[in-house]
Design a protein around this motif. Structure first.
Motif, PDB file in Angstrom:
ATOM      1  N   ARG A 119     -24.963  33.897   9.489  1.00 47.82           N
ATOM      2  CA  ARG A 119     -25.785  33.972  10.700  1.00 47.82           C
ATOM      3  C   ARG A 119     -25.074  33.307  11.863  1.00 47.82           C
ATOM      4  NH1 ARG A 119     -31.399  30.932  11.960  1.00 47.82           N
ATOM      5  NH2 ARG A 119     -30.114  29.142  11.462  1.00 47.82           N
TER       6      ARG A 119
ATOM      7  N   LEU B  30     -42.785  21.000   3.867  1.00 47.37           N
ATOM      8  CA  LEU B  30     -42.448  22.352   4.296  1.00 47.37           C
ATOM      9  C   LEU B  30     -42.031  22.352   5.757  1.00 47.37           C
ATOM     10  CD1 LEU B  30     -42.434  25.048   3.016  1.00 47.37           C
ATOM     11  CD2 LEU B  30     -44.766  25.393   3.687  1.00 47.37           C
ATOM     12  N   ALA B  32     -40.717  19.851   7.386  1.00 48.08           N
ATOM     13  CA  ALA B  32     -39.398  19.227   7.468  1.00 48.08           C
ATOM     14  C   ALA B  32     -38.320  20.212   7.036  1.00 48.08           C
ATOM     15  CB  ALA B  32     -39.354  17.993   6.570  1.00 48.08           C
ATOM     16  N   ASP B  33     -38.610  20.936   5.980  1.00 45.29           N
ATOM     17  CA  ASP B  33     -37.675  21.912   5.454  1.00 45.29           C
ATOM     18  C   ASP B  33     -37.395  23.015   6.469  1.00 45.29           C
ATOM     19  OD1 ASP B  33     -37.728  24.732   3.642  1.00 45.29           O
ATOM     20  OD2 ASP B  33     -36.356  23.156   2.989  1.00 45.29           O
ATOM     21  N   ARG B  34     -38.464  23.508   7.071  1.00 43.43           N
ATOM     22  CA  ARG B  34     -38.307  24.572   8.061  1.00 43.43           C
ATOM     23  C   ARG B  34     -37.500  24.094   9.254  1.00 43.43           C
ATOM     24  NH1 ARG B  34     -44.472  26.675   7.447  1.00 43.43           N
ATOM     25  NH2 ARG B  34     -44.006  28.677   6.570  1.00 43.43           N
ATOM     26  N   ALA B  35     -37.744  22.851   9.649  1.00 40.34           N
ATOM     27  CA  ALA B  35     -37.018  22.306  10.795  1.00 40.34           C
ATOM     28  C   ALA B  35     -35.518  22.313  10.498  1.00 40.34           C
ATOM     29  CB  ALA B  35     -37.499  20.896  11.095  1.00 40.34           C
ATOM     30  N   GLY B  36     -35.181  21.934   9.271  1.00 37.33           N
ATOM     31  CA  GLY B  36     -33.770  21.908   8.882  1.00 37.33           C
ATOM     32  C   GLY B  36     -33.188  23.301   8.841  1.00 37.33           C
ATOM     33  N   ARG B  37     -33.973  24.221   8.307  1.00 41.17           N
ATOM     34  CA  ARG B  37     -33.484  25.593   8.164  1.00 41.17           C
ATOM     35  C   ARG B  37     -33.239  26.228   9.518  1.00 41.17           C
ATOM     36  NH1 ARG B  37     -34.820  28.076   3.080  1.00 41.17           N
ATOM     37  NH2 ARG B  37     -36.430  26.503   2.978  1.00 41.17           N
ATOM     38  N   GLU B  38     -34.071  25.869  10.473  1.00 40.09           N
ATOM     39  CA  GLU B  38     -33.895  26.413  11.819  1.00 40.09           C
ATOM     40  C   GLU B  38     -32.871  25.620  12.619  1.00 40.09           C
ATOM     41  OE1 GLU B  38     -37.956  26.703  13.372  1.00 40.09           O
ATOM     42  OE2 GLU B  38     -38.465  27.501  11.395  1.00 40.09           O
ATOM     43  N   ARG B  39     -32.242  24.634  11.989  1.00 36.96           N
ATOM     44  CA  ARG B  39     -31.213  23.790  12.620  1.00 36.96           C
ATOM     45  C   ARG B  39     -31.727  23.137  13.884  1.00 36.96           C
ATOM     46  NH1 ARG B  39     -26.422  25.026   9.640  1.00 36.96           N
ATOM     47  NH2 ARG B  39     -27.183  26.527   8.144  1.00 36.96           N
ATOM     48  N   LEU B  40     -32.981  22.689  13.838  1.00 29.42           N
ATOM     49  CA  LEU B  40     -33.517  21.914  14.950  1.00 29.42           C
ATOM     50  C   LEU B  40     -32.899  20.520  14.861  1.00 29.42           C
ATOM     51  CD1 LEU B  40     -37.200  23.123  14.725  1.00 29.42           C
ATOM     52  CD2 LEU B  40     -35.402  23.928  16.238  1.00 29.42           C
ATOM     53  N   ASP B  41     -33.065  19.743  15.915  1.00 27.12           N
ATOM     54  CA  ASP B  41     -32.349  18.476  15.958  1.00 27.12           C
ATOM     55  C   ASP B  41     -33.290  17.295  16.111  1.00 27.12           C
ATOM     56  OD1 ASP B  41     -30.055  16.656  17.767  1.00 27.12           O
ATOM     57  OD2 ASP B  41     -29.567  17.641  15.865  1.00 27.12           O
ATOM     58  N   GLU B 122     -45.042  23.533  10.622  1.00 25.17           N
ATOM     59  CA  GLU B 122     -44.038  24.430  11.170  1.00 25.17           C
ATOM     60  C   GLU B 122     -42.868  23.574  11.621  1.00 25.17           C
ATOM     61  OE1 GLU B 122     -44.261  27.561  11.139  1.00 25.17           O
ATOM     62  OE2 GLU B 122     -46.368  27.859  10.686  1.00 25.17           O
ATOM     63  N   PHE B 124     -40.972  23.498  14.341  1.00 25.56           N
ATOM     64  CA  PHE B 124     -40.995  22.940  15.696  1.00 25.56           C
ATOM     65  C   PHE B 124     -42.077  21.877  15.835  1.00 25.56           C
ATOM     66  CE2 PHE B 124     -44.799  24.782  17.529  1.00 25.56           C
ATOM     67  CZ  PHE B 124     -45.042  25.870  16.730  1.00 25.56           C
TER      68      PHE B 124
ATOM     69  N   SER C  71     -32.786  21.600  -0.246  1.00 23.69           N
ATOM     70  CA  SER C  71     -34.232  21.420  -0.309  1.00 23.69           C
ATOM     71  C   SER C  71     -34.815  22.054  -1.567  1.00 23.69           C
ATOM     72  CB  SER C  71     -34.843  22.057   0.938  1.00 23.69           C
ATOM     73  OG  SER C  71     -36.182  22.353   0.743  1.00 23.69           O
ATOM     74  N   PHE C  73     -37.351  23.700  -1.624  1.00 19.85           N
ATOM     75  CA  PHE C  73     -37.828  25.013  -1.235  1.00 19.85           C
ATOM     76  C   PHE C  73     -36.700  26.032  -1.190  1.00 19.85           C
ATOM     77  CE2 PHE C  73     -42.053  23.857  -0.375  1.00 19.85           C
ATOM     78  CZ  PHE C  73     -42.068  22.633   0.271  1.00 19.85           C
ATOM     79  N   GLU C 100     -31.105  20.477   4.035  1.00 21.55           N
ATOM     80  CA  GLU C 100     -32.147  20.764   5.031  1.00 21.55           C
ATOM     81  C   GLU C 100     -32.715  19.478   5.622  1.00 21.55           C
ATOM     82  OE1 GLU C 100     -31.641  22.624   2.443  1.00 21.55           O
ATOM     83  OE2 GLU C 100     -32.346  24.673   2.716  1.00 21.55           O
ATOM     84  N   GLY C 101     -32.813  18.446   4.759  1.00 17.39           N
ATOM     85  CA  GLY C 101     -33.464  17.222   5.197  1.00 17.39           C
ATOM     86  C   GLY C 101     -32.523  16.227   5.859  1.00 17.39           C
ATOM     87  N   TRP C 104     -28.546  19.363   7.992  1.00 19.96           N
ATOM     88  CA  TRP C 104     -28.898  20.429   8.915  1.00 19.96           C
ATOM     89  C   TRP C 104     -29.763  19.992  10.067  1.00 19.96           C
ATOM     90  CZ3 TRP C 104     -30.121  25.462   5.689  1.00 19.96           C
ATOM     91  CH2 TRP C 104     -28.911  25.920   5.150  1.00 19.96           C
ATOM     92  N   ILE C 105     -30.375  18.818   9.956  1.00 25.25           N
ATOM     93  CA  ILE C 105     -31.282  18.413  11.016  1.00 25.25           C
ATOM     94  C   ILE C 105     -30.628  17.362  11.922  1.00 25.25           C
ATOM     95  CG2 ILE C 105     -32.535  16.570   9.828  1.00 25.25           C
ATOM     96  CD1 ILE C 105     -35.083  18.042  10.917  1.00 25.25           C
TER      97      ILE C 105
END
Lengths: 415, 157, 566
Positions: A119, B30, B32-41, B122, B124, C71, C73, C100-101, C104-105
């Motif tokens: 990606r 979940l 926290a996981d999503r935040a990581g997956r979306e490469r938020l900072d 979520e 964000f 993760s 998940f 992820e935790g 990546w963050i």
């Protein structure tokens, strides 16, 4: 109960991995019966997985479905086939021969480590959105083993993703791969193919597709979802401004002899759910639900409808005759809804920023079902009769019960 | 007791902010996981401890974390009505509200304990909440365990 | 077993090295925990490295194994499950998320991310040091199910259970099975004969392993999942029965329209249930004619109001069905249905509705603020109505007025529900775990089906009965075999430390915590779901989750508080 007593070691084929199919598969597998669970899409969880929230709890749709989806993927007796459709069924005396068509994935889930490099390189090459760590246009779905998805329509075939992949999971030739055939011998078949939103284009009076601010119900849910493109804000698709008013029109294409003559059962509650969500986000917005009959029959549903009314959602018993564009002063346009007020018999044209066309959920076809008699197949969920999530889940378990009793049990009657 | 805790401290930081997030392994993890997956900072000043359910967080644990010198504690659980353990989060919420009141009494800013029920699932949302929380902690003085100990001793008199 | 801990870190095929500086991380870990051996593998999720893990474990013989991966998940959980199959049970294993935790963050802060990664590993190791396992004595559950109520739901459940090889005890309050099905003549939507339908359901309980107990009530159910003890009352005798699972299928009661619309004040004003009885007789004996000229149905009587703010789901389809039956008996009968919205969702019911319209049944919408009025001197003569759509006033001749009333929860259910840890909704109906487990109570081994949960048509009650049966069978077959992640175990009470305050008993959402004879608390591992509430409220620390105790959490917090500063 000794599951080794089952009389048949042939697996059961479950067609459709929505909430109904997932439930049926888990119940069978947990009784020791092997299952082949096939799903046409790339993700499992079906239509419910595409939703943001569920009624009447208003909790996220993803969580409960994900648990069952992950359980299916992990269960040793369940084989999940994604991107797989049923081609034909051939009943034989002691088995059913099923022919499946499997679309190979762009990315091999067995080799993918979900690092996201594909990606990253795709976005660097100026084509954002081609590869997503989530299926395009749908809410997040880790119920499938996490694998990025490539949108074939947007893919430029530069193959950079394949070059950068550390494990070779991205197939460089995936766009040229043709479907493979898989043959299975099964004992029984459960059809749980669910529904699709009907194409509203024949309903020209509602101008479907002609105005960016006219949505279908599921489309609107995705547009306003917390995890959606607007992070839960309610915006006009035409100009990005905050919406001031939303109209939900029910029975579009349903209870209509021209299209679907029946009631789709879930759309009233779905509209109320969305209406309440919009009201929570925009307390000042004017929200109207135009319904024919407000079907709030399930457990807790009437209370939900009352709460919507108390929160200021206008419930208007009327079936609008026309939806059309109204030009605005500063360019752009809003959407007009023309309806009859029942009491005064007056025809009113009301103006809205967003219009949601609800209703018209078509039952999915049951491929190959006609060759099977009732003794060897079960049809359950929305593809049998419009139902909500709890009912679909119950029907999935009920189908599993009947088949398990057939395969495991002895006949009734005193011996 | 002389003055409030915060007024006796200068606002220059002797050390970076340290925050602990207890996240239930359903809704909150979940997010926290999503935040990581979306490469938020996010700033790397927090540590996340997954727990089975927010219900399992003892008030004692939270208070002792402050006593050890942690600047902020966040407890992230599921929506009310959405707890997988049959509404256990409601019980947790009431108890932790009381802990927040206790912080006021011992002179720590009540904002050092963040309670979040189902609003961080979520990516964000998780990032926004945590970022706001860490930002707030940056503006508060460092928690000094010695000072808290002194205070504890002074209660006896 | 050595005192060494083994930490295996997955590098995710080197894709994380930009953010996580592995050498720094390893140094930090070893500085704080010298007895840790750190190993690296490129892609744990691809399982090619499983042998390497095995040999590392055999070589180091660690007491504890920590896996630093992605993760749970993502692939983390699968990795953990797989690795637990290669490790002996005596090694404690945990999974921590470094991707992820962490990586990546915090991509913009490699220093901070690396320090955090070291902390995460050290926290995991601290937790492992405090983990104690609970040895659960698993006794096989009784392969017997108690089904309470022999209406259509209970009968359908019993048949499936029997065919799946389970012993069934079907307790019924009345002397014969069938429940409300005995009072109905025909079933919507297809007008199936309820007698035939009941007959086929009854065949299902004709099974050697099924015992039907008529005139039996269940006064109390205690015990635990797998070994519930049901206290039955039969013709004055009390007896106890041990069962593995319980299915509540007690049904619901029709509301009588007492004092409404001149019910019992005028002849000819009857309830829908009374019409069912009438129609059964008339359909059985076609010689006696129907001596009325016009019938008016009034829907939503004593329903969708302040007392019962719900729609009872089945009254509209029932009215449609019965209107058509009346028309069949007497085609020139004028039939009118006064409603607040015909609740006929779906395909079959829409067809029924249209069929009724096509057969000449009239429909008028009324507003609850302006309800119909029944008029007459000694018997019903007419019904007047303000039609809500047009605003016009209508007066219908009516010598038969049928009042559709809702079903309400049976009073005896609340007590049983409480015993079984089931919640009741504001209307008093029992609840499952919506939306994916609508028929399962929070306590394992307990299920509900049919109108005890919510008014349903007979065919749906049958579906629910079968569904509940299969869930009970799965439970008795070992439950769902999805293993919980290690560290998510059950609670227990150290009785020496227990002061008998009872707070844990008060908070347990499953009724798993009980008072023993000596006044201390004891937790039933079969009911306990490991939420940790008891441990959180216990003033003495007697109640605890050994696999993830507060002591473990304290140790993890201290790792952060005491770490070396960058």
């Amino acid at each position: 109960m000794d599951s080794s007593k089952r009389s048949d070691s042939l697996p059961v084929l479950v067609v459709g991995a929505g909430v109904c199919g997932l439930t049926a598969a888990l119940d069978l597998a947990r009784l020791g019966i092997p299952v082949h669970l096939i799903e046409r899409e790339g993700h499992i969880g079906g239509q419910v997985m595409r939703l943001d929230k569920l009624y009447p709890s208003d909790h996220c749709a993803f969580c409960p479905v994900w648990t069952d989806g992950a359980a299916c993927l992990a269960h040793p007796l369940i084989t999940v086939h994604r991107r797989t459709s049923l081609d034909s069924l051939d009943p034989e005396p002691d088995r059913i021969a099923a022919v499946l068509k499997v679309q190979p994935p762009a990315i091999d889930p067995e080799a993918c480590i979900f690092c996201g490099l594909c990606r990253a390189v795709c976005e660097e090459n100026g084509a954002p959105g081609t590869i997503t760590m989530q299926p395009v246009g749908l809410p997040w779905d880790p119920a499938a083993p996490p694998v990025p998805v490539i949108d074939s329509a947007l893919c430029s075939r530069c193959r950079e993703c394949s070059a950068v992949c550390p494990t070779g999971a991205v197939r460089p030739d995936w766009l040229d791969l043709s479907p493979t055939t898989l043959r299975l011998a099964v004992a029984d078949v459960i059809f749980a193919t669910g529904f699709v939103e009907m194409d509203h284009s024949p309903l020209v009076e509602y101008s479907p597709g002609s105005h960016p601010d006219v949505f279908t119900a599921i489309d609107f849910e995705a547009w306003t979802a917390e995890a959606g493109p607007n992070a839960g804000l309610i915006r006009r698709r035409s100009n990005g401004a905050q919406a001031r008013s939303v109209a939900f029109i029910q029975c579009v294409g349903a209870r209509d002899q021209r299209f679907l003559p029946y009631c789709s059962a879930v759309c009233c509650m779905h509209a109320l759910k969305q209406a309440r969500w919009v009201k929570r986000r925009l307390p000042e917005a004017s929200i109207a639900v135009f319904f024919t009959d407000l079907r709030s029959v399930g457990k807790g549903y009437e209370g939900y409808a009352r709460a919507a009314a108390e929160e200021g959602v206008l419930l208007v018993r009327s079936r609008p005759g026309m939806v059309f564009s109204l030009p605005e002063q500063n360019g752009g346009s809003t959407v007009a809804v023309r309806y009859e007020d029942m009491r005064s018999a007056e025809v009113i044209t009301a103006e809205f920023d967003l219009v949601v066309l609800g209703g018209g959920l078509a039952l999915c076809p049951l491929p190959g079902a006609s060759v099977l008699d009732a003794k060897r197949s079960e049809i359950c969920g929305f593809c049998r009769e419009p139902v909500d999530v709890s009912q679909a889940v119950v029907q999935g378990s009920s189908a599993a019960a009947i088949i398990a009793a057939r395969l495991i049990g002895r006949k009734g009657g005193r011996q | 007791m002389t003055g409030s805790y915060s007024s006796s401290q200068s606002l220059t930081r002797e050390r970076p902010v340290r925050a602990i997030l207890f996240a239930c392994r359903w809704c909150a993890l979940l997010g926290a996981d999503r935040a990581g997956r979306e490469r938020l900072d996010l700033p790397a000043s927090f540590r996340l401890i997954p727990v089975e359910c927010a219900a399992g967080i003892e008030p004692d644990l939270v208070l002792r974390a402050f006593a050890d010198g942690i600047d902020g504690v966040a407890v992230l659980g599921c929506h009310l009505g959405g707890c997988r353990y049959n509404e256990a989060n409601r019980s947790a919420r009431l108890r932790l509200f009381m802990v927040r009141d206790l912080l006021d009494i011992i002179g720590l800013d009540a904002g050092r304990l963040l309670l979040s029920w189902g609003t961080a699932h979520e990516g964000f949302q998780f990032v926004a909440q945590v970022r706001r929380f860490l930002h707030k902690l940056e503006a508060l003085p460092v928690v000094d365990p010695d000072l808290l100990q002194q205070r504890e001793k002074s209660y006896g008199r | 077993m050595s005192g060494v801990s083994l930490a295996i870190l997955c590098t995710c095929r080197d894709t994380l090295k930009g953010t996580l500086h592995w050498r720094t991380i390893e140094q930090e870990i070893k500085a704080r925990r010298p007895m840790t051996h750190v190993g690296y593998l490129p892609s744990l999720c691809l399982y090619e490295d499983l042998d390497r893990v095995k040999s590392l474990v055999e070589q180091e013989r660690p007491r504890a194994l920590l896996i630093g991966a992605c993760s749970p998940f993502a692939k983390g959980r699968a990795v953990l499950d797989k690795l637990m199959t290669v490790c002996e049970a005596s090694i404690s294993v945990t999974l921590v998320d470094l991707r992820e935790g962490c990586a990546w963050i915090h991509t913009g802060d490699p220093r901070g991310a690396s320090a955090k990664a070291a902390d995460i590993v050290c926290m995991g190791l601290a937790e492992l040091e405090h983990r104690q396992s609970v040895r659960l004595e698993r006794s096989a559950p009784e392969q017997r199910v108690l089904v309470v109520g022999a209406g259509p739901a209970g009968l359908a459940a019993s048949e499936i259970l029997a065919r799946l090889g389970l012993e069934v005890v079907l307790a019924e309050r009345l002397e014969r099975p069938g429940g409300l099905l005995n009072q109905i003549g025909k079933l919507f939507p297809q007008n199936v004969s309820s007698e035939e339908f009941l007959g086929s359901l009854l065949k299902g309980i004709d099974h050697p392993a099924t015992t039907f107990l008529p005139q039996t009530t269940v006064s109390r159910i205690d015990g635990d999942p797998g070994k519930f003890i049901a206290h039955l009352s039969r013709s004055g005798d009390e007896e106890s029965l041990t069962v593995g699972a319980v299915i509540l299928a007690c049904g619901a009661l029709p509301v009588f329209p007492e004092g409404l619309f001149r019910f019992r004040a005028l002849a000819g004003v009857i309830s829908q249930m009374e019409l069912e009885t009438k129609l059964k007789k008339l359909e059985a004996d076609r010689t006696s004619p129907l001596e009325i000229t016009s019938a008016v149905f009034i829907q939503c009587v004593a329903a969708r109001d302040e007392v019962r703010p719900y729609c009872s789901t089945i009254c509209c389809p029932t009215a449609l069905k019965n209107a058509l039956r009346l028309k069949t008996l007497k085609p020139d009968l004028v039939v009118t249905i006064l409603h607040r919205g015909i609740m006929a969702p779906g395909k079959a019911l829409e067809e029924l509705y249209r069929h009724a319209m096509a057969s000449g049944v009239f429909f008028h919408l009324y507003d609850p603020a302006e309800p119909p009025e029944v008029a007459g001197r000694e018997r019903a003569e007419s019904v007047s109505l303000i039609d809500a759509l047009s605003g016009r006033r209508f007066v219908f001749t009516a010598d038969l007025v049928v009042l559709s009333t809702p079903l309400k929860p049976r009073p005896g259910v609340a007590g049983l529900a409480r015993d079984l840890g089931m919640r009741l909704d504001p209307m008093g109906f029992a609840c499952g775990r919506e939306p994916m487990q609508p028929l399962a109570a929070p306590v394992p081994g307990v299920y509900l089906c049919g109108a005890v949960r919510w008014p349903v048509p007979v065919h749906e009650a049958v579906d629910q009965g079968r569904a509940a049966a299969v869930k009970a069978a799965v439970f008795l077959n070992g439950g769902n075999t999805d293993r919980k992640a290690p560290g998510a175990g059950k609670a227990m009470v150290l009785s020496e430390a227990c002061g008998g305050c009872g707070w844990c008993i008060a908070v347990c959402p499953y009724g798993a915590c009980r008072r023993a004879e000596d006044g201390t608390s004891v937790i039933s591992p079969l009911r306990c779901q490991g939420c940790g509430l008891c441990a959180a409220v216990c003033p003495s620390g007697a109640a605890r989750l050994p696999e993830r105790s507060s002591a473990a959490l304290r140790a993890m917090v201290r790792e952060i508080a005491q770490r070396s500063l960058p």
